[in-house]
Design an enzyme around this catalytic site. Sequence first.
Site, short mmCIF file in Angstrom:
data_model
loop_
_atom_site.label_atom_id
_atom_site.label_comp_id
_atom_site.label_asym_id
_atom_site.label_seq_id
_atom_site.Cartn_x
_atom_site.Cartn_y
_atom_site.Cartn_z
N ARG A 162 -3.07 -7.07 0.80
CA ARG A 162 -3.40 -5.98 -0.18
C ARG A 162 -4.26 -6.50 -1.48
NH1 ARG A 162 -1.70 -4.07 3.98
NH2 ARG A 162 -0.44 -2.15 4.26
N SER A 232 1.45 4.52 1.49
CA SER A 232 2.59 3.38 0.90
C SER A 232 2.34 3.42 -0.75
CB SER A 232 2.37 1.93 1.53
OG SER A 232 2.73 2.07 2.85
N GLU A 328 0.91 0.00 -5.10
CA GLU A 328 -0.27 -0.32 -4.24
C GLU A 328 -1.24 0.74 -4.61
OE1 GLU A 328 -1.45 1.05 -0.73
OE2 GLU A 328 -0.20 -0.49 0.39
#
Length: 332
Positions: A162, A232, A328
């Site tokens: 990520r 998420s 995130e």
Amino acid sequence: MTIRYNVQLQPYNSFRTRASARIFCEPQTVEELSETIRTFSEEKKLVLGAGFNLFFTRDFDGVVIKPGMRGITTLAENDEYIDIEAGAAEEWDQFVGFSVSHGYSGLENLSLIPSSVGASPIQNIGAYGTEVKDTIIRVKAVNICSGEYHEFTNEECAFGYRDSIFKRTGRYVITSVVYRLSKTFAYKEKYVDLSRELEGIDVPTLSQVRDAIIRIRTRKLPDFNLLPNAGSFFKNPVLTMDEKEALRKILPDAPFYNAGDNGFKTSAAFLIEKAGYKGRRKGMVGTYERHALIIVNYGTENGQEIADFMEEIQQEVKRQFGILLEPEVWIF
Ligand code: EPU
């Protein structure tokens, strides 16, 4: 190119929080983008993709740039692979659908990820054992300070979990991405959930894999139109051997996945669930009842409420298990 002033950003973030941008523009070409950056050289800038991974807690006193480059073009091909360039504004899942329908493999595990092509390299989107970095050969971008055009090779993107150079520096506006997709396909088992969904099929085809992923995601993840969210919310934490052993003492059934040299990845959803936060609601914000990693908006327009709930989860997980969950999602 039209430049708009005092634009409401609620339609441009999937959490649907309210905030306004003093200046807003959607450049359609690399030249228009460079010109915008030079015209507004003194202003603060914020780049918006499809808006699925960010929300606003306050008004933005600067220029919001939403790259509008479109188009899907073949750059090269042979019997084995095809190099396809897609414009930053192309909708991600439509692009995946396009590649699968032509028999090009590599992106199928990333089906139904809410994103745009331009956002895909920024946080190196990933799912079901695949990351987009495995297919990217070039990223075309413009420097947000100088307006200069620049091309990045895969190595220069410095991809991580990520993560990428684009996320770390915040210095580039991505205008298009070149993917190398394969003309052959052989299903490889990488992820339990997916293998289970494909049970009974001897040799899964490319479109069967895409369909299976769409089914899993539709079952597990909330619909953005009904319950605004940003996918998420936290990254899965990566632990050292010592941290892993410490966690195992408190939570013997915690799952661990090998994260290569970096250590051991554990599940943020599992930690949030064990902390008592799965399906928990506070005011107009909560975690999704079927997946603890997703924060959903039950009706607030105030991003600060979401940010406060995020902090509460972070504090509780830290207090109980000694691990700090990193978001995130971007918060502005
Ligand atoms: N789990 C729980 N409680 C829950 C949900 C999950 O304990 O409420 C545990 C289970 O042990 C489960 C494990 O978490 O086996 C993993 O769950 P899942 O397969 O849903 O994966 P994830 O780690 O929660 C990651 C990505 C997703 C991606 C899925 C599928 C991150 C931060 N998220 O989620 O990506 O779709 O894997 O590969 O890496 C996104 O980034 O927005 C995103 C949705």
